[in-house]
Design a protein around this motif. Structure first.
Motif, short mmCIF file in Angstrom:
data_model
loop_
_atom_site.label_atom_id
_atom_site.label_comp_id
_atom_site.label_asym_id
_atom_site.label_seq_id
_atom_site.Cartn_x
_atom_site.Cartn_y
_atom_site.Cartn_z
N MET A 1 0.85 -1.18 0.00
CA MET A 1 0.00 0.00 0.00
C MET A 1 0.89 1.24 0.00
SD MET A 1 -3.37 0.91 0.34
CE MET A 1 -3.99 -0.64 0.91
N ASP A 2 0.55 2.17 -0.82
CA ASP A 2 1.31 3.41 -0.94
C ASP A 2 1.05 4.30 0.28
OD1 ASP A 2 2.54 5.74 -1.75
OD2 ASP A 2 1.18 6.13 -3.41
N GLU A 3 2.07 4.51 1.08
CA GLU A 3 1.94 5.29 2.33
C GLU A 3 1.52 6.74 2.05
OE1 GLU A 3 1.61 5.73 6.27
OE2 GLU A 3 2.07 3.86 5.26
N ALA A 4 2.05 7.33 0.99
CA ALA A 4 1.69 8.71 0.66
C ALA A 4 0.21 8.81 0.30
CB ALA A 4 2.55 9.22 -0.49
N ARG A 5 -0.30 7.82 -0.41
CA ARG A 5 -1.72 7.81 -0.77
C ARG A 5 -2.58 7.71 0.49
NH1 ARG A 5 -4.67 3.31 -4.66
NH2 ARG A 5 -6.55 4.52 -5.09
N LEU A 6 -2.21 6.84 1.40
CA LEU A 6 -2.97 6.69 2.64
C LEU A 6 -2.95 7.97 3.47
CD1 LEU A 6 -2.10 3.07 3.79
CD2 LEU A 6 -4.31 3.95 3.00
N LYS A 7 -1.82 8.63 3.54
CA LYS A 7 -1.74 9.89 4.29
C LYS A 7 -2.63 10.95 3.67
CE LYS A 7 2.82 9.44 6.35
NZ LYS A 7 4.18 9.98 6.43
N ARG A 8 -2.63 11.01 2.35
CA ARG A 8 -3.47 11.99 1.65
C ARG A 8 -4.95 11.69 1.91
NH1 ARG A 8 -6.14 12.07 -3.01
NH2 ARG A 8 -5.25 10.11 -3.70
N LEU A 9 -5.32 10.42 1.82
CA LEU A 9 -6.71 10.04 2.07
C LEU A 9 -7.09 10.28 3.52
CD1 LEU A 9 -6.96 6.80 -0.06
CD2 LEU A 9 -8.17 8.95 -0.47
N ARG A 10 -6.17 9.99 4.43
CA ARG A 10 -6.45 10.22 5.85
C ARG A 10 -6.77 11.71 6.07
NH1 ARG A 10 -8.53 7.89 9.02
NH2 ARG A 10 -7.26 6.06 8.65
N TRP A 11 -5.98 12.58 5.45
CA TRP A 11 -6.23 14.01 5.58
C TRP A 11 -7.60 14.37 4.97
CZ3 TRP A 11 -4.86 17.96 8.32
CH2 TRP A 11 -5.21 19.24 7.90
N ARG A 12 -7.93 13.78 3.85
CA ARG A 12 -9.18 14.11 3.16
C ARG A 12 -10.40 13.56 3.88
NH1 ARG A 12 -9.56 12.61 -2.45
NH2 ARG A 12 -11.05 14.31 -2.54
N THR A 13 -10.24 12.54 4.73
CA THR A 13 -11.39 12.04 5.48
C THR A 13 -11.73 12.94 6.65
OG1 THR A 13 -10.05 10.55 6.86
CG2 THR A 13 -11.03 9.62 4.84
N ARG A 14 -10.88 13.90 6.93
CA ARG A 14 -11.19 14.88 7.98
C ARG A 14 -12.19 15.87 7.40
NH1 ARG A 14 -6.03 16.85 11.12
NH2 ARG A 14 -7.76 17.90 12.15
N ARG A 15 -13.42 15.75 7.85
CA ARG A 15 -14.52 16.52 7.27
C ARG A 15 -14.91 17.66 8.21
NH1 ARG A 15 -14.31 14.97 2.18
NH2 ARG A 15 -16.24 16.10 1.98
N GLY A 16 -16.05 18.25 7.95
CA GLY A 16 -16.51 19.37 8.76
C GLY A 16 -17.17 18.96 10.06
N THR A 17 -17.51 17.68 10.18
CA THR A 17 -18.14 17.20 11.41
C THR A 17 -17.41 15.96 11.90
OG1 THR A 17 -19.71 15.74 10.30
CG2 THR A 17 -20.41 18.02 10.66
N ARG A 18 -17.43 15.79 13.19
CA ARG A 18 -16.79 14.62 13.79
C ARG A 18 -17.45 13.32 13.31
NH1 ARG A 18 -16.58 15.10 19.95
NH2 ARG A 18 -15.60 17.00 19.23
N GLU A 19 -18.77 13.36 13.10
CA GLU A 19 -19.49 12.17 12.65
C GLU A 19 -19.00 11.70 11.29
OE1 GLU A 19 -20.87 14.96 13.80
OE2 GLU A 19 -22.09 14.39 15.52
N LEU A 20 -18.89 12.64 10.35
CA LEU A 20 -18.39 12.27 9.03
C LEU A 20 -16.93 11.83 9.09
CD1 LEU A 20 -20.04 14.89 6.64
CD2 LEU A 20 -20.61 12.46 6.89
N ASP A 21 -16.14 12.49 9.93
CA ASP A 21 -14.74 12.07 10.12
C ASP A 21 -14.68 10.59 10.48
OD1 ASP A 21 -14.13 14.77 9.86
OD2 ASP A 21 -13.35 15.00 11.88
N ARG A 22 -15.50 10.21 11.45
CA ARG A 22 -15.47 8.83 11.94
C ARG A 22 -16.01 7.85 10.91
NH1 ARG A 22 -17.24 9.96 18.13
NH2 ARG A 22 -15.23 10.76 18.79
N LEU A 23 -17.06 8.22 10.23
CA LEU A 23 -17.65 7.32 9.25
C LEU A 23 -16.68 7.05 8.09
CD1 LEU A 23 -21.28 8.74 9.15
CD2 LEU A 23 -20.53 6.58 10.19
N PHE A 24 -16.15 8.11 7.52
CA PHE A 24 -15.28 7.93 6.35
C PHE A 24 -13.87 7.50 6.75
CE2 PHE A 24 -18.86 10.12 4.63
CZ PHE A 24 -19.03 9.49 3.41
N GLY A 25 -13.38 8.00 7.87
CA GLY A 25 -12.10 7.53 8.38
C GLY A 25 -12.16 6.07 8.76
N GLY A 26 -13.29 5.65 9.30
CA GLY A 26 -13.48 4.24 9.64
C GLY A 26 -13.47 3.35 8.41
N TRP A 27 -14.10 3.81 7.34
CA TRP A 27 -14.10 3.02 6.10
C TRP A 27 -12.67 2.90 5.58
CZ3 TRP A 27 -12.92 2.52 1.01
CH2 TRP A 27 -13.58 1.51 0.30
#
Length: 82
Positions: A1-27
């Motif tokens: 797995m490409d570590e840079a890709r995961l870091k970028r996606l991890r940053w992008r899963t940080r949304r405007g609400t904690r609920e969305l952060d958890r839902l998409f970060g969890g996926w």
């Protein structure tokens, strides 16, 4: 797995609400590694969507316009019993 890709996606899963952060970060944490490349790309593209639309889809108030996005949303909804 490409570590840079995961870091970028991890940053992008940080949304405007904690609920969305958890839902998409969890996926990302629980499903991304085992997903095929098409689902991974769909998830990346799904994160371009504005939070109000994501929220409506996750809450079941509307459906995503793409089947691959809806499959991810359905998986999130199922995992969290929404």
């Amino acid at each position: 797995m490409d570590e840079a890709r995961l870091k970028r996606l991890r940053w992008r899963t940080r949304r405007g609400t904690r609920e969305l952060d958890r839902l998409f970060g969890g996926w990302l944490d629980e499903r991304f590694a085992d997903a095929d490349e098409a689902a991974r790309l769909a998830f990346d593209e799904l994160l371009d969507v504005q939070d109000p639309d994501l929220w409506d889809w996750v809450m079941g108030h509307a459906r995503a316009p793409r089947d691959d996005w809806q499959a991810i949303i359905d998986d999130i909804r199922t995992r969290h019993r929404l």
